[in-house]
Design a protein around this motif. Structure first.
Motif, PDB file in Angstrom:
ATOM      1  N   GLN A   1       0.834  -1.204   0.000  1.00  0.00           N
ATOM      2  CA  GLN A   1       0.000   0.000   0.000  1.00  0.00           C
ATOM      3  C   GLN A   1       0.872   1.260   0.000  1.00  0.00           C
ATOM      4  O   GLN A   1       0.587   2.215  -0.723  1.00  0.00           O
ATOM      5  CB  GLN A   1      -0.923   0.021   1.227  1.00  0.00           C
ATOM      6  N   GLN A   2       1.923   1.252   0.817  1.00  0.00           N
ATOM      7  CA  GLN A   2       2.825   2.396   0.905  1.00  0.00           C
ATOM      8  C   GLN A   2       3.552   2.613  -0.419  1.00  0.00           C
ATOM      9  O   GLN A   2       3.678   3.741  -0.879  1.00  0.00           O
ATOM     10  CB  GLN A   2       3.839   2.194   2.037  1.00  0.00           C
ATOM     11  N   GLN A   3       4.005   1.526  -1.045  1.00  0.00           N
ATOM     12  CA  GLN A   3       4.681   1.641  -2.330  1.00  0.00           C
ATOM     13  C   GLN A   3       3.733   2.181  -3.390  1.00  0.00           C
ATOM     14  O   GLN A   3       4.098   3.033  -4.191  1.00  0.00           O
ATOM     15  CB  GLN A   3       5.243   0.296  -2.771  1.00  0.00           C
ATOM     16  N   HIS A   4       2.505   1.698  -3.396  1.00  0.00           N
ATOM     17  CA  HIS A   4       1.504   2.166  -4.357  1.00  0.00           C
ATOM     18  C   HIS A   4       1.244   3.657  -4.166  1.00  0.00           C
ATOM     19  O   HIS A   4       1.142   4.409  -5.139  1.00  0.00           O
ATOM     20  CB  HIS A   4       0.212   1.357  -4.187  1.00  0.00           C
ATOM     21  N   LEU A   5       1.145   4.086  -2.927  1.00  0.00           N
ATOM     22  CA  LEU A   5       0.923   5.499  -2.623  1.00  0.00           C
ATOM     23  C   LEU A   5       2.102   6.349  -3.095  1.00  0.00           C
ATOM     24  O   LEU A   5       1.910   7.411  -3.698  1.00  0.00           O
ATOM     25  CB  LEU A   5       0.695   5.680  -1.120  1.00  0.00           C
ATOM     26  N   GLN A   6       3.314   5.878  -2.855  1.00  0.00           N
ATOM     27  CA  GLN A   6       4.504   6.622  -3.284  1.00  0.00           C
ATOM     28  C   GLN A   6       4.599   6.700  -4.805  1.00  0.00           C
ATOM     29  O   GLN A   6       4.962   7.747  -5.359  1.00  0.00           O
ATOM     30  CB  GLN A   6       5.766   5.972  -2.711  1.00  0.00           C
ATOM     31  N   GLU A   7       4.264   5.627  -5.484  1.00  0.00           N
ATOM     32  CA  GLU A   7       4.278   5.626  -6.947  1.00  0.00           C
ATOM     33  C   GLU A   7       3.238   6.597  -7.497  1.00  0.00           C
ATOM     34  O   GLU A   7       3.498   7.306  -8.467  1.00  0.00           O
ATOM     35  CB  GLU A   7       4.034   4.226  -7.493  1.00  0.00           C
ATOM     36  N   ALA A   8       2.075   6.628  -6.878  1.00  0.00           N
ATOM     37  CA  ALA A   8       1.033   7.556  -7.318  1.00  0.00           C
ATOM     38  C   ALA A   8       1.467   9.003  -7.106  1.00  0.00           C
ATOM     39  O   ALA A   8       1.253   9.861  -7.965  1.00  0.00           O
ATOM     40  CB  ALA A   8      -0.267   7.273  -6.575  1.00  0.00           C
ATOM     41  N   GLN A   9       2.086   9.277  -5.976  1.00  0.00           N
ATOM     42  CA  GLN A   9       2.560  10.627  -5.700  1.00  0.00           C
ATOM     43  C   GLN A   9       3.676  11.019  -6.658  1.00  0.00           C
ATOM     44  O   GLN A   9       3.733  12.162  -7.109  1.00  0.00           O
ATOM     45  CB  GLN A   9       3.044  10.738  -4.254  1.00  0.00           C
ATOM     46  N   ALA A  10       4.561  10.086  -6.982  1.00  0.00           N
ATOM     47  CA  ALA A  10       5.653  10.366  -7.915  1.00  0.00           C
ATOM     48  C   ALA A  10       5.116  10.665  -9.309  1.00  0.00           C
ATOM     49  O   ALA A  10       5.708  11.446 -10.055  1.00  0.00           O
ATOM     50  CB  ALA A  10       6.624   9.194  -7.962  1.00  0.00           C
ATOM     51  N   ALA A  11       3.998  10.055  -9.657  1.00  0.00           N
ATOM     52  CA  ALA A  11       3.382  10.281 -10.958  1.00  0.00           C
ATOM     53  C   ALA A  11       2.508  11.530 -10.963  1.00  0.00           C
ATOM     54  O   ALA A  11       1.895  11.859 -11.969  1.00  0.00           O
ATOM     55  CB  ALA A  11       2.565   9.064 -11.370  1.00  0.00           C
ATOM     56  N   GLY A  12       2.432  12.195  -9.829  1.00  0.00           N
ATOM     57  CA  GLY A  12       1.655  13.426  -9.743  1.00  0.00           C
ATOM     58  C   GLY A  12       0.180  13.219  -9.494  1.00  0.00           C
ATOM     59  O   GLY A  12      -0.613  14.142  -9.605  1.00  0.00           O
TER      60      GLY A  12
ATOM     61  N   THR B   1      -3.003  12.468  -7.084  1.00  0.00           N
ATOM     62  CA  THR B   1      -3.380  12.588  -5.677  1.00  0.00           C
ATOM     63  C   THR B   1      -4.233  11.385  -5.327  1.00  0.00           C
ATOM     64  O   THR B   1      -5.227  11.095  -5.981  1.00  0.00           O
ATOM     65  CB  THR B   1      -4.169  13.884  -5.406  1.00  0.00           C
ATOM     66  N   GLN B   2      -3.801  10.694  -4.327  1.00  0.00           N
ATOM     67  CA  GLN B   2      -4.512   9.490  -3.913  1.00  0.00           C
ATOM     68  C   GLN B   2      -4.489   9.435  -2.400  1.00  0.00           C
ATOM     69  O   GLN B   2      -3.449   9.605  -1.776  1.00  0.00           O
ATOM     70  CB  GLN B   2      -3.840   8.253  -4.501  1.00  0.00           C
ATOM     71  N   SER B   3      -5.639   9.189  -1.829  1.00  0.00           N
ATOM     72  CA  SER B   3      -5.677   9.079  -0.376  1.00  0.00           C
ATOM     73  C   SER B   3      -5.127   7.721   0.028  1.00  0.00           C
ATOM     74  O   SER B   3      -5.290   6.733  -0.693  1.00  0.00           O
ATOM     75  CB  SER B   3      -7.109   9.248   0.143  1.00  0.00           C
ATOM     76  N   PRO B   4      -4.462   7.636   1.173  1.00  0.00           N
ATOM     77  CA  PRO B   4      -3.906   6.358   1.591  1.00  0.00           C
ATOM     78  C   PRO B   4      -4.969   5.331   1.958  1.00  0.00           C
ATOM     79  O   PRO B   4      -4.676   4.161   2.045  1.00  0.00           O
ATOM     80  CB  PRO B   4      -3.060   6.719   2.812  1.00  0.00           C
ATOM     81  N   ALA B   5      -6.198   5.745   2.145  1.00  0.00           N
ATOM     82  CA  ALA B   5      -7.248   4.832   2.597  1.00  0.00           C
ATOM     83  C   ALA B   5      -8.236   4.519   1.478  1.00  0.00           C
ATOM     84  O   ALA B   5      -9.426   4.704   1.617  1.00  0.00           O
ATOM     85  CB  ALA B   5      -7.971   5.425   3.790  1.00  0.00           C
ATOM     86  N   ASP B   6      -7.739   4.074   0.330  1.00  0.00           N
ATOM     87  CA  ASP B   6      -8.623   3.634  -0.748  1.00  0.00           C
ATOM     88  C   ASP B   6      -9.069   2.211  -0.453  1.00  0.00           C
ATOM     89  O   ASP B   6      -8.336   1.259  -0.659  1.00  0.00           O
ATOM     90  CB  ASP B   6      -7.910   3.671  -2.099  1.00  0.00           C
ATOM     91  N   GLY B   7     -10.259   2.058   0.062  1.00  0.00           N
ATOM     92  CA  GLY B   7     -10.769   0.741   0.397  1.00  0.00           C
ATOM     93  C   GLY B   7     -10.368   0.303   1.791  1.00  0.00           C
ATOM     94  O   GLY B   7      -9.702   1.004   2.531  1.00  0.00           O
ATOM     95  N   VAL B   8     -10.788  -0.891   2.124  1.00  0.00           N
ATOM     96  CA  VAL B   8     -10.505  -1.461   3.438  1.00  0.00           C
ATOM     97  C   VAL B   8      -9.246  -2.320   3.317  1.00  0.00           C
ATOM     98  O   VAL B   8      -9.152  -3.180   2.447  1.00  0.00           O
ATOM     99  CB  VAL B   8     -11.695  -2.308   3.934  1.00  0.00           C
TER     100      VAL B   8
END
Length: 110
Positions: A63-74, A76-83
């Motif tokens: 989840q953390q890696q996915h969030l960092q990749e999304a942020q690097a790509a510009g 905006t994604q909340s860390p709590a997408d889903g359960v």
């Protein structure tokens, strides 16, 4: 289908079928007979807890890696997408810990 995990020392824990199946798979109870009806003995609970905690750590890292990749790509994604797995598994881990301490089993499908 629902999974209803029962014990003599905690309240029932109810999960939707995909989530319950995932938990059972993570603790090694994914054979066809254990998937619908089974028992987890106190002696097996430390290994089950360790397996769940390991899976949670892996899921958190992904989840953390996915969030960092999304942020690097510009993006905006909340860390709590889903359960997350952590949110689904922690009540079960707490159930196992209490049952292990009281030396009582957890059953489902009965």
């Amino acid at each position: 289908m629902l999974y209803k995990f029962k014990s003599k020392v905690t309240g029932d824990l109810i999960m939707l079928e995909p989530n319950g199946r995932q938990i059972l798979q993570l603790i090694g109870k994914d054979d066809p007979t254990s998937a619908h009806k089974g028992i987890l003995l106190p002696a097996d609970m430390p290994a089950a807890i360790a397996a769940l905690e390991h899976a949670i750590a892996q899921d958190d890292a992904a989840q953390q890696q996915h969030l960092q990749e999304a942020q690097a790509a510009g993006k905006t994604q909340s860390p709590a997408d889903g359960v997350t797995l952590r949110q689904r598994a922690l009540p079960f881990i707490e159930m196992l810990q209490r049952c292990q301490k009281a030396d009582k089993e957890v059953v489902w499908g009965v």
